[in-house]
Design a protein around this motif. Structure first.
Motif, PDB file in Angstrom:
ATOM      1  N   SER A  61      46.566  18.171   2.137  1.00  0.00           N
ATOM      2  CA  SER A  61      47.525  18.466   3.207  1.00  0.00           C
ATOM      3  C   SER A  61      47.354  19.844   3.829  1.00  0.00           C
ATOM      4  N   GLY A  62      46.730  20.773   3.133  1.00  0.00           N
ATOM      5  CA  GLY A  62      46.600  22.128   3.665  1.00  0.00           C
ATOM      6  C   GLY A  62      45.423  22.276   4.612  1.00  0.00           C
ATOM      7  N   PRO A  63      45.482  23.277   5.482  1.00  0.00           N
ATOM      8  CA  PRO A  63      44.378  23.500   6.418  1.00  0.00           C
ATOM      9  C   PRO A  63      43.108  24.005   5.715  1.00  0.00           C
ATOM     10  N   ALA A  64      43.301  24.766   4.666  1.00  0.00           N
ATOM     11  CA  ALA A  64      42.163  25.252   3.873  1.00  0.00           C
ATOM     12  C   ALA A  64      42.285  24.628   2.489  1.00  0.00           C
ATOM     13  N   ARG A  65      41.196  24.070   2.012  1.00  0.00           N
ATOM     14  CA  ARG A  65      41.209  23.451   0.695  1.00  0.00           C
ATOM     15  C   ARG A  65      39.807  23.483   0.127  1.00  0.00           C
ATOM     16  N   LEU A  66      39.700  23.117  -1.137  1.00  0.00           N
ATOM     17  CA  LEU A  66      38.387  23.018  -1.754  1.00  0.00           C
ATOM     18  C   LEU A  66      37.876  21.588  -1.609  1.00  0.00           C
ATOM     19  N   ILE A  67      36.598  21.474  -1.304  1.00  0.00           N
ATOM     20  CA  ILE A  67      35.926  20.187  -1.273  1.00  0.00           C
ATOM     21  C   ILE A  67      35.179  20.079  -2.599  1.00  0.00           C
ATOM     22  N   TYR A  68      35.675  19.218  -3.467  1.00  0.00           N
ATOM     23  CA  TYR A  68      35.073  19.047  -4.787  1.00  0.00           C
ATOM     24  C   TYR A  68      33.982  17.981  -4.731  1.00  0.00           C
ATOM     25  N   THR A  69      32.862  18.277  -5.363  1.00  0.00           N
ATOM     26  CA  THR A  69      31.773  17.316  -5.493  1.00  0.00           C
ATOM     27  C   THR A  69      31.403  17.217  -6.964  1.00  0.00           C
ATOM     28  N   ARG A  70      31.323  15.990  -7.445  1.00  0.00           N
ATOM     29  CA  ARG A  70      30.880  15.750  -8.822  1.00  0.00           C
ATOM     30  C   ARG A  70      29.479  15.159  -8.741  1.00  0.00           C
ATOM     31  N   THR A  71      28.552  15.739  -9.464  1.00  0.00           N
ATOM     32  CA  THR A  71      27.162  15.284  -9.458  1.00  0.00           C
ATOM     33  C   THR A  71      26.818  14.751 -10.844  1.00  0.00           C
ATOM     34  N   THR A  72      26.581  13.460 -10.912  1.00  0.00           N
ATOM     35  CA  THR A  72      26.287  12.790 -12.177  1.00  0.00           C
ATOM     36  C   THR A  72      24.935  13.228 -12.710  1.00  0.00           C
ATOM     37  N   ARG A  73      24.910  13.630 -13.965  1.00  0.00           N
ATOM     38  CA  ARG A  73      23.651  13.923 -14.652  1.00  0.00           C
ATOM     39  C   ARG A  73      23.226  12.772 -15.546  1.00  0.00           C
ATOM     40  N   GLU A  74      24.210  12.120 -16.163  1.00  0.00           N
ATOM     41  CA  GLU A  74      23.900  11.091 -17.158  1.00  0.00           C
ATOM     42  C   GLU A  74      25.050  10.096 -17.240  1.00  0.00           C
ATOM     43  N   VAL A  75      24.704   8.831 -17.451  1.00  0.00           N
ATOM     44  CA  VAL A  75      25.682   7.779 -17.732  1.00  0.00           C
ATOM     45  C   VAL A  75      25.229   7.085 -19.011  1.00  0.00           C
ATOM     46  N   VAL A  76      26.113   7.064 -20.005  1.00  0.00           N
ATOM     47  CA  VAL A  76      25.818   6.403 -21.275  1.00  0.00           C
ATOM     48  C   VAL A  76      26.698   5.160 -21.344  1.00  0.00           C
ATOM     49  N   LEU A  77      26.060   4.003 -21.469  1.00  0.00           N
ATOM     50  CA  LEU A  77      26.776   2.734 -21.530  1.00  0.00           C
ATOM     51  C   LEU A  77      26.970   2.294 -22.972  1.00  0.00           C
ATOM     52  N   SER A  78      28.156   1.793 -23.276  1.00  0.00           N
ATOM     53  CA  SER A  78      28.429   1.243 -24.597  1.00  0.00           C
ATOM     54  C   SER A  78      27.720  -0.090 -24.751  1.00  0.00           C
ATOM     55  N   LEU A  79      27.225  -0.344 -25.933  1.00  0.00           N
ATOM     56  CA  LEU A  79      26.595  -1.634 -26.232  1.00  0.00           C
ATOM     57  C   LEU A  79      27.605  -2.654 -26.750  1.00  0.00           C
ATOM     58  N   VAL A  80      28.851  -2.227 -27.022  1.00  0.00           N
ATOM     59  CA  VAL A  80      29.829  -3.122 -27.631  1.00  0.00           C
ATOM     60  C   VAL A  80      31.054  -3.406 -26.757  1.00  0.00           C
ATOM     61  N   GLU A  81      31.287  -2.600 -25.744  1.00  0.00           N
ATOM     62  CA  GLU A  81      32.445  -2.778 -24.860  1.00  0.00           C
ATOM     63  C   GLU A  81      32.016  -2.472 -23.428  1.00  0.00           C
ATOM     64  N   PRO A  82      32.778  -2.942 -22.440  1.00  0.00           N
ATOM     65  CA  PRO A  82      32.436  -2.638 -21.043  1.00  0.00           C
ATOM     66  C   PRO A  82      32.959  -1.244 -20.648  1.00  0.00           C
ATOM     67  N   ILE A  83      32.440  -0.227 -21.331  1.00  0.00           N
ATOM     68  CA  ILE A  83      32.850   1.151 -21.098  1.00  0.00           C
ATOM     69  C   ILE A  83      31.602   2.032 -20.990  1.00  0.00           C
ATOM     70  N   ALA A  84      31.788   3.197 -20.389  1.00  0.00           N
ATOM     71  CA  ALA A  84      30.673   4.126 -20.220  1.00  0.00           C
ATOM     72  C   ALA A  84      31.213   5.551 -20.148  1.00  0.00           C
ATOM     73  N   MET A  85      30.332   6.514 -20.455  1.00  0.00           N
ATOM     74  CA  MET A  85      30.677   7.931 -20.342  1.00  0.00           C
ATOM     75  C   MET A  85      29.713   8.559 -19.351  1.00  0.00           C
ATOM     76  N   GLU A  86      30.284   9.226 -18.362  1.00  0.00           N
ATOM     77  CA  GLU A  86      29.509   9.952 -17.352  1.00  0.00           C
ATOM     78  C   GLU A  86      29.625  11.439 -17.643  1.00  0.00           C
ATOM     79  N   HIS A  87      28.530  12.153 -17.501  1.00  0.00           N
ATOM     80  CA  HIS A  87      28.526  13.601 -17.660  1.00  0.00           C
ATOM     81  C   HIS A  87      27.851  14.195 -16.438  1.00  0.00           C
ATOM     82  N   GLY A  88      28.388  15.309 -15.966  1.00  0.00           N
ATOM     83  CA  GLY A  88      27.773  15.941 -14.807  1.00  0.00           C
ATOM     84  C   GLY A  88      28.320  17.319 -14.524  1.00  0.00           C
ATOM     85  N   ARG A  89      27.958  17.812 -13.345  1.00  0.00           N
ATOM     86  CA  ARG A  89      28.404  19.124 -12.864  1.00  0.00           C
ATOM     87  C   ARG A  89      29.352  18.908 -11.694  1.00  0.00           C
ATOM     88  N   TRP A  90      30.309  19.818 -11.541  1.00  0.00           N
ATOM     89  CA  TRP A  90      31.199  19.760 -10.392  1.00  0.00           C
ATOM     90  C   TRP A  90      31.206  21.124  -9.711  1.00  0.00           C
TER      91      TRP A  90
END
Length: 128
Positions: A61-90
């Motif tokens: 809502s403000g005129p000045a704000r931060l533009i956040y960007t998340r950059t994925t470095r790695e995605v680890v997928l579970s072999l037993v459930e439909p879940i995953a962990m993403e790691h990266g830099r922002w």
């Protein structure tokens, strides 16, 4: 790269676009209903999809704000459930000056629900 990883990376790109465009409504479907976010500097806990959308609306809502960007470095997928962990830099860039204001690392836990990957939890750490 697996189809699941490609889907998660595409959803992250959509989240980044929504932040850049100030579109809180586009963020909502990327979040699980009961998602949680722990912010990087003050470790504020933001609970639930609607709680997070409310915070993003306020941020946009403000005129000045931060533009956040998340950059994925790695995605680890579970072999037993439909879940995953993403790691990266922002990073957060000032919208009026294009100056890098803050940056760090993050983890995001994803779950596939109804054929779509959604974020269940994100934890951010401010490093600069």
């Amino acid at each position: 790269m697996s189809g699941a990883e490609l889907s998660i990376r595409a959803r992250r790109a959509a989240f980044n676009r929504a932040i850049a465009e100030g579109d809180a409504a586009a963020i909502a479907p990327i979040l699980a209903r009961d998602c949680v976010m722990v912010t990087g500097t003050d470790s504020a806990l933001i609970q639930g999809r609607m709680g997070q959308v409310k915070v993003w609306r306020r941020e946009f809502s403000g005129p000045a704000r931060l533009i956040y960007t998340r950059t994925t470095r790695e995605v680890v997928l579970s072999l037993v459930e439909p879940i995953a962990m993403e790691h990266g830099r922002w990073e957060g860039i000032d919208s009026t000056s294009d100056v890098l204001t803050a940056s760090g690392t993050y983890f995001a836990k994803w779950r596939e629900l109804g054929g779509q990957w959604v974020i269940e939890a994100e934890v951010f750490l401010t490093l600069a």
